[in-house]
Design a protein around this motif. Structure first.
Motif, PDB file in Angstrom:
ATOM      1  N   ARG A 278      40.412 -22.383  22.398  1.00  0.00           N
ATOM      2  CA  ARG A 278      41.222 -22.635  23.589  1.00  0.00           C
ATOM      3  C   ARG A 278      41.694 -24.082  23.689  1.00  0.00           C
ATOM      4  NH1 ARG A 278      37.684 -20.970  26.690  1.00  0.00           N
ATOM      5  NH2 ARG A 278      36.786 -22.930  27.450  1.00  0.00           N
ATOM      6  N   GLU A 279      40.811 -25.027  23.344  1.00  0.00           N
ATOM      7  CA  GLU A 279      41.090 -26.440  23.566  1.00  0.00           C
ATOM      8  C   GLU A 279      41.536 -27.187  22.306  1.00  0.00           C
ATOM      9  OE1 GLU A 279      41.056 -27.825  26.494  1.00  0.00           O
ATOM     10  OE2 GLU A 279      40.216 -26.118  27.608  1.00  0.00           O
ATOM     11  N   GLY A 280      41.272 -26.636  21.133  1.00  0.00           N
ATOM     12  CA  GLY A 280      41.561 -27.362  19.899  1.00  0.00           C
ATOM     13  C   GLY A 280      40.374 -28.217  19.486  1.00  0.00           C
ATOM     14  N   ALA A 281      40.593 -29.168  18.570  1.00  0.00           N
ATOM     15  CA  ALA A 281      39.510 -30.002  18.036  1.00  0.00           C
ATOM     16  C   ALA A 281      38.850 -30.812  19.145  1.00  0.00           C
ATOM     17  CB  ALA A 281      40.052 -30.925  16.955  1.00  0.00           C
ATOM     18  N   LEU A 282      37.502 -30.842  19.121  1.00  0.00           N
ATOM     19  CA  LEU A 282      36.750 -31.562  20.145  1.00  0.00           C
ATOM     20  C   LEU A 282      35.586 -32.316  19.512  1.00  0.00           C
ATOM     21  CD1 LEU A 282      36.488 -28.805  22.928  1.00  0.00           C
ATOM     22  CD2 LEU A 282      38.004 -30.795  22.936  1.00  0.00           C
ATOM     23  N   SER A 283      35.159 -33.369  20.164  1.00  0.00           N
ATOM     24  CA  SER A 283      33.998 -34.131  19.709  1.00  0.00           C
ATOM     25  C   SER A 283      32.713 -33.406  20.084  1.00  0.00           C
ATOM     26  CB  SER A 283      34.002 -35.521  20.342  1.00  0.00           C
ATOM     27  OG  SER A 283      33.787 -35.416  21.744  1.00  0.00           O
ATOM     28  N   SER A 284      31.613 -33.837  19.471  1.00  0.00           N
ATOM     29  CA  SER A 284      30.314 -33.251  19.799  1.00  0.00           C
ATOM     30  C   SER A 284      29.992 -33.435  21.275  1.00  0.00           C
ATOM     31  CB  SER A 284      29.216 -33.897  18.944  1.00  0.00           C
ATOM     32  OG  SER A 284      29.475 -33.736  17.577  1.00  0.00           O
ATOM     33  N   ALA A 285      30.256 -34.638  21.799  1.00  0.00           N
ATOM     34  CA  ALA A 285      29.938 -34.932  23.195  1.00  0.00           C
ATOM     35  C   ALA A 285      30.730 -34.036  24.139  1.00  0.00           C
ATOM     36  CB  ALA A 285      30.231 -36.399  23.503  1.00  0.00           C
ATOM     37  N   ARG A 286      31.995 -33.817  23.815  1.00  0.00           N
ATOM     38  CA  ARG A 286      32.835 -32.976  24.681  1.00  0.00           C
ATOM     39  C   ARG A 286      32.340 -31.532  24.666  1.00  0.00           C
ATOM     40  NH1 ARG A 286      38.235 -32.619  26.277  1.00  0.00           N
ATOM     41  NH2 ARG A 286      38.351 -30.860  27.734  1.00  0.00           N
ATOM     42  N   ILE A 287      31.922 -31.049  23.511  1.00  0.00           N
ATOM     43  CA  ILE A 287      31.412 -29.680  23.418  1.00  0.00           C
ATOM     44  C   ILE A 287      30.135 -29.535  24.234  1.00  0.00           C
ATOM     45  CG2 ILE A 287      30.392 -27.980  21.845  1.00  0.00           C
ATOM     46  CD1 ILE A 287      32.362 -29.016  19.713  1.00  0.00           C
ATOM     47  N   GLU A 288      29.228 -30.509  24.115  1.00  0.00           N
ATOM     48  CA  GLU A 288      27.963 -30.444  24.856  1.00  0.00           C
ATOM     49  C   GLU A 288      28.194 -30.508  26.358  1.00  0.00           C
ATOM     50  OE1 GLU A 288      25.387 -33.452  23.356  1.00  0.00           O
ATOM     51  OE2 GLU A 288      25.465 -32.706  21.292  1.00  0.00           O
ATOM     52  N   GLN A 289      29.242 -31.228  26.785  1.00  0.00           N
ATOM     53  CA  GLN A 289      29.552 -31.325  28.214  1.00  0.00           C
ATOM     54  C   GLN A 289      30.193 -30.035  28.738  1.00  0.00           C
ATOM     55  OE1 GLN A 289      32.135 -34.719  28.429  1.00  0.00           O
ATOM     56  NE2 GLN A 289      30.484 -36.208  28.136  1.00  0.00           N
ATOM     57  N   SER A 290      30.905 -29.323  27.867  1.00  0.00           N
ATOM     58  CA  SER A 290      31.700 -28.171  28.299  1.00  0.00           C
ATOM     59  C   SER A 290      30.957 -26.845  28.220  1.00  0.00           C
ATOM     60  CB  SER A 290      32.990 -28.075  27.464  1.00  0.00           C
ATOM     61  OG  SER A 290      33.746 -29.267  27.558  1.00  0.00           O
ATOM     62  N   GLU A 296      19.807 -29.183  23.303  1.00  0.00           N
ATOM     63  CA  GLU A 296      19.313 -28.990  21.947  1.00  0.00           C
ATOM     64  C   GLU A 296      19.725 -27.634  21.381  1.00  0.00           C
ATOM     65  OE1 GLU A 296      15.822 -28.108  24.760  1.00  0.00           O
ATOM     66  OE2 GLU A 296      17.512 -29.505  24.608  1.00  0.00           O
ATOM     67  N   VAL A 297      19.843 -26.620  22.275  1.00  0.00           N
ATOM     68  CA  VAL A 297      20.257 -25.301  21.810  1.00  0.00           C
ATOM     69  C   VAL A 297      21.751 -25.284  21.524  1.00  0.00           C
ATOM     70  CG1 VAL A 297      20.265 -22.833  22.331  1.00  0.00           C
ATOM     71  CG2 VAL A 297      18.392 -24.268  23.155  1.00  0.00           C
ATOM     72  N   VAL A 298      22.543 -25.987  22.342  1.00  0.00           N
ATOM     73  CA  VAL A 298      23.985 -26.103  22.086  1.00  0.00           C
ATOM     74  C   VAL A 298      24.221 -26.801  20.746  1.00  0.00           C
ATOM     75  CG1 VAL A 298      26.154 -27.119  22.873  1.00  0.00           C
ATOM     76  CG2 VAL A 298      24.587 -26.089  24.531  1.00  0.00           C
ATOM     77  N   ARG A 299      23.455 -27.859  20.476  1.00  0.00           N
ATOM     78  CA  ARG A 299      23.597 -28.569  19.200  1.00  0.00           C
ATOM     79  C   ARG A 299      23.238 -27.665  18.026  1.00  0.00           C
ATOM     80  NH1 ARG A 299      20.718 -34.321  20.913  1.00  0.00           N
ATOM     81  NH2 ARG A 299      22.477 -35.137  22.119  1.00  0.00           N
ATOM     82  N   ARG A 300      22.195 -26.868  18.206  1.00  0.00           N
ATOM     83  CA  ARG A 300      21.794 -25.960  17.131  1.00  0.00           C
ATOM     84  C   ARG A 300      22.883 -24.925  16.866  1.00  0.00           C
ATOM     85  NH1 ARG A 300      16.796 -21.701  17.561  1.00  0.00           N
ATOM     86  NH2 ARG A 300      16.923 -20.829  15.464  1.00  0.00           N
TER      87      ARG A 300
END
Length: 364
Positions: A278-290, A296-300
């Motif tokens: 939906r959003e296109g390329a995103l950073s790790s921080a943006r993914i964890e916030q969204s 830790e589970v989102v990162r996994r």
């Protein structure tokens, strides 16, 4: 309970002797024998309308009744005829229903009939109490679903009080509307703290109806005692209609398990995939916030998507890791835009109902 300190000497002796006392889920069992609901505690099941919550709750009731145990169903939404018909669909006999099924449809707050109900639960050794649904129960008590103090008071006075008398309590509820909030039911966050057993989210995998088999998955939203982890798919519900309706609760498929033997957070993997699509390329921080879930589970989940080729990872500005979707990840076989059939009240086995036509039932 009072404010006086509790004598822990007996507990410490038991723990030291290897008797840790940690509870195990023992009701609503899968085909492999693993349970999902904790006895003597408040458990929850939520999902969208038509996802099969009521069917799953009645499946749990049927398991207990076939084992000779009494159950109670506090129904704020349906009617006794529909519930009895569904139980007969599940091959529960009329004799088992009369002997072991305690059905009530209260029209006054719990305090008006609490004593009689609680005494009956103990006298009949009721193992499971279903409350359908939390929202209607709150409304009957005059409690606003988003008012933290009123929700907390209702949980103390109704489901927690019932659970303190021994039964496993199963609350049925609806999912939150906000995107990414599926892991918790709609309304006050006090519901999270009030569940001292386990909370599950049910999601349709393939729609099911009168003449159409289908499936749904159960995902752990909370397990106070650590038997299951948040985001873990704990079971798959299979519904096969016909002359003899069949409902099975299977253990997760092998694809839901990681290669090292742990569980794959497939729900979060699918959510990250949808976000990137939906959003296109995103950073790790943006993914964890969204993405809602423990960090830790989102990162996994993100790492698994990268390892399995669904997401590519590259270096961006200021050393940020940028993630781009290369192949969508999904656990659902349904196609986009397919409407889930919410009318699950198909006819029962011949002879179970009269020929009088009933108005449509909108229960799950």
């Amino acid at each position: 309970m009072t404010w006086e300190p509790i004598d822990l000497s007996g507990i410490t002796d038991e723990v030291a002797a290897g008797i840790d006392g940690r509870p195990e889920p023992a009701l609503l069992t899968r085909e492999d024998g693993a349970g999902l609901l904790y006895p003597g505690m408040v458990n929850g099941l939520h999902g969208e309308s038509g996802s099969g919550k009521t069917w799953l709750a009645l499946h749990a009731c049927a398991q207990e009744m076939r084992a000779g145990h009494a159950v109670a169903y506090i129904d704020h939404e349906g009617d006794p005829r529909s519930i009895v018909a569904r139980l007969m669909d599940l091959q529960v006999t009329a004799d088992q229903i009369v002997r072991h099924f305690r059905y009530s449809q209260p029209e006054t707050p719990f305090s008006d009939g609490a004593g009689l109900l609680l005494t009956g639960l103990q006298d009949e050794e009721v193992r499971l109490v279903v409350i359908d649904s939390t929202g209607e129960g709150l409304a009957l008590a005059g409690a606003k679903p988003n008012a933290d103090d009123e929700v907390a008071r209702w949980f103390r006075e109704v489901p927690r009080r019932i659970a303190d008398h021994g039964p496993s309590v199963l609350l049925l509820d609806h999912s939150a509307k906000a995107a990414g909030g599926e892991l918790w039911p709609i309304g006050s966050q006090r519901k999270r703290a009030a569940v001292n057993g386990a909370q599950y989210y049910i999601e349709t995998l393939s729609p099911f109806g009168r003449d159409r088999p289908g499936a749904a998955k159960l995902v752990c939203a909370k397990d106070r005692h650590g038997r299951y982890i948040v985001g873990q798919q704990v079971a798959t519900l299979h519904v096969t209609p016909g002359d003899r309706l069949r409902i099975t609760l299977a253990a997760p498929e092998p694809t839901e398990r990681a290669d090292h033997g742990g569980f794959r957070p497939t729900m979060l993997m699918e959510r990250i995939s949808s976000l990137l699509e939906r959003e296109g390329a995103l950073s790790s921080a943006r993914i964890e916030q969204s993405v809602t879930g423990r960090r830790e589970v989102v990162r996994r989940a993100l790492t698994l998507l990268v390892d399995e080729g669904n997401v590519t990872r590259s270096h961006g500005a200021r050393g940020a890791l940028v993630h781009t979707l290369s192949r969508p990840f999904t656990t659902s076989p349904r196609t986009r835009g397919e409407v889930i059939n919410g009318d699950l009240d198909w006819p029962v086995t011949a002879g179970a109902r009269s020929n009088v036509e009933e108005p449509p039932n909108h229960m799950d």
